[in-house]
Design a protein around this motif. Structure first.
Motif, PDB file in Angstrom:
ATOM      1  N   ILE A  25       0.839  -1.198   0.000  1.00  0.00           N
ATOM      2  CA  ILE A  25       0.000   0.000   0.000  1.00  0.00           C
ATOM      3  C   ILE A  25       0.875   1.250   0.000  1.00  0.00           C
ATOM      4  N   PRO A  26       0.619   2.185  -0.905  1.00  0.00           N
ATOM      5  CA  PRO A  26       1.374   3.446  -0.892  1.00  0.00           C
ATOM      6  C   PRO A  26       1.157   4.187   0.426  1.00  0.00           C
ATOM      7  N   THR A  27       2.155   4.910   0.860  1.00  0.00           N
ATOM      8  CA  THR A  27       2.040   5.657   2.112  1.00  0.00           C
ATOM      9  C   THR A  27       1.559   7.078   1.843  1.00  0.00           C
ATOM     10  N   ARG A  28       1.228   7.777   2.938  1.00  0.00           N
ATOM     11  CA  ARG A  28       0.781   9.175   2.887  1.00  0.00           C
ATOM     12  C   ARG A  28      -0.436   9.362   1.978  1.00  0.00           C
ATOM     13  N   LEU A  29      -1.400   8.470   2.113  1.00  0.00           N
ATOM     14  CA  LEU A  29      -2.586   8.566   1.267  1.00  0.00           C
ATOM     15  C   LEU A  29      -3.498   9.719   1.667  1.00  0.00           C
ATOM     16  N   ASN A  30      -3.245  10.328   2.823  1.00  0.00           N
ATOM     17  CA  ASN A  30      -4.017  11.512   3.198  1.00  0.00           C
ATOM     18  C   ASN A  30      -3.433  12.786   2.602  1.00  0.00           C
ATOM     19  N   HIS A  34      -3.388  13.288  -4.724  1.00  0.00           N
ATOM     20  CA  HIS A  34      -2.507  12.147  -4.900  1.00  0.00           C
ATOM     21  C   HIS A  34      -1.597  12.391  -6.101  1.00  0.00           C
ATOM     22  N   ILE A  38       0.711   7.436  -7.807  1.00  0.00           N
ATOM     23  CA  ILE A  38      -0.174   6.734  -6.871  1.00  0.00           C
ATOM     24  C   ILE A  38      -1.506   6.428  -7.540  1.00  0.00           C
ATOM     25  N   ARG A  39      -2.058   7.405  -8.255  1.00  0.00           N
ATOM     26  CA  ARG A  39      -3.324   7.148  -8.944  1.00  0.00           C
ATOM     27  C   ARG A  39      -3.154   6.024  -9.967  1.00  0.00           C
ATOM     28  N   ILE A  67      -9.961   5.292  -1.888  1.00  0.00           N
ATOM     29  CA  ILE A  67      -8.883   6.218  -1.558  1.00  0.00           C
ATOM     30  C   ILE A  67      -9.510   7.609  -1.470  1.00  0.00           C
ATOM     31  N   LEU A 228      -9.866   2.305   2.978  1.00  0.00           N
ATOM     32  CA  LEU A 228      -9.086   2.781   4.109  1.00  0.00           C
ATOM     33  C   LEU A 228      -9.939   2.698   5.365  1.00  0.00           C
ATOM     34  N   ARG A 255      -1.768   0.391   9.646  1.00  0.00           N
ATOM     35  CA  ARG A 255      -0.770   1.435   9.396  1.00  0.00           C
ATOM     36  C   ARG A 255       0.056   1.648  10.652  1.00  0.00           C
TER      37      ARG A 255
END
Length: 307
Positions: A25-30, A34, A38-39, A67, A228, A255
């Motif tokens: 899973i990619p990090t910093r999704l918040n 994006h 990542i997209r 996401i 998430l 996480r």
């Protein structure tokens, strides 16, 4: 056909992580917006799961991905990301020789009750003005339509339906059922559908035929899930994620913050079927099923996982 060129642009360049298999899973999704990588990483993940499911003969599919940019409950929801995902899927199948119809539900109801869900407002126009490659792609290999039995043409090979959903006082299920009946054994893929019953305009739940509508909604099998997980009633911080990519098992991640200020997602458990809220609570709490019966859960992921 130049559709391949557009698809490659959508999925980023050769150095992009989408060229590899799933790498976590990619990090910093918040962090919004994006990045393109990542997209594209998620578009490819959805695409490969959908391809595998269709190759196995499945014809009634649904994709659920939330996401932040694809979650209409968040103020960072981005309609362009949804359109990019739809385009990536449509162009990939079109490049394989399929004739794909991308469908957006039209206005429902009559008179003062006419309208469409806010999430879908303007989507048809956006699709019309998007770059689909050469001039022949849109209108030949990819066509746009609405949802309904009359929208199914003999030359269509498959259908991608953009976020079909019920609105207050109006139900999309009848049009959707007419369309799948007309489609027969051709694949119908729902992207982020919301098919739960909503109150009628009088504020009363639509009870007539409700059981049949709910049963019909369950005839679509998930080929992809990514959600998430947050504390109940919040959208920050991200506590973990649930992922399923056909034909593999559901994967539950937690996480974890690291000392260097970075974060990572740790796999907690896998499941053959979609886990229940109790199973997710147990995995995060480190309890056995017997122990969890003696104490109430603290995570409260119900709204994020099963909404």
């Amino acid at each position: 056909m130049h559709a391949t060129l557009i698809l490659k642009q959508v999925l980023a360049d050769k150095a992009s992580p989408v060229q590899d298999k799933w790498r976590g899973i990619p990090t910093r999704l918040n962090n919004i917006p994006h990045s393109r990588d990542i997209r594209a990483y998620f578009y490819e993940d959805v695409l490969q799961a959908t391809i595998r499911s269709i190759k196995d003969g499945n014809t009634r599919l649904r994709v659920d991905i939330n996401i932040p940019e694809l979650n209409p409950e968040m103020d960072v929801y981005r309609i362009g990301t949804l359109m990019e995902l739809v385009r990536a899927l449509a162009l990939s199948f079109a490049d394989d020789g399929k004739r794909v119809k991308v469908c957006v539900q039209g206005s429902m109801g009559e008179g003062a009750l006419a309208g469409m869900p806010l999430q879908l407002a303007g989507t048809r126009k956006i699709l019309e003005y998007m770059d689909w490659g050469d001039d022949e792609t849109l209108g030949t290999f990819v066509k746009l339509g609405a949802i309904g039995g009359k929208e199914v043409d003999e030359e269509d090979d498959m259908f991608i339906l953009v976020a079909p959903q019920n609105a207050v006082g109006n139900c999309i299920i009848d049009d959707l059922q007419a369309m799948t009946t007309a489609a027969g054994k051709r694949p119908v893929v729902l992207i982020n559908p919301r098919l739960k019953d909503l109150p009628a305009s009088s504020g009363i739940m639509q009870t007539m035929g409700r059981e049949q509508r709910l049963e019909y909604a369950l005839t679509f099998d998930n080929c992809y899930v990514f959600r998430l997980l947050y504390y109940l009633g919040t959208q920050y911080p991200i506590m973990g994620a649930l992922r399923m990519s056909y034909p593999y098992r559901y994967e539950l991640y937690k996480r974890v913050n690291e000392e260097n200020g970075k974060e990572k997602y740790v796999l907690l458990a896998t499941y053959a079927e979609r886990p229940t809220p109790e199973q997710i609570d147990d995995a995060f709490s480190g309890k056995s099923r017997d122990q969890s019966k003696k104490a109430s859960g603290i995570w409260g992921f119900l709204s994020s996982v099963f909404s």
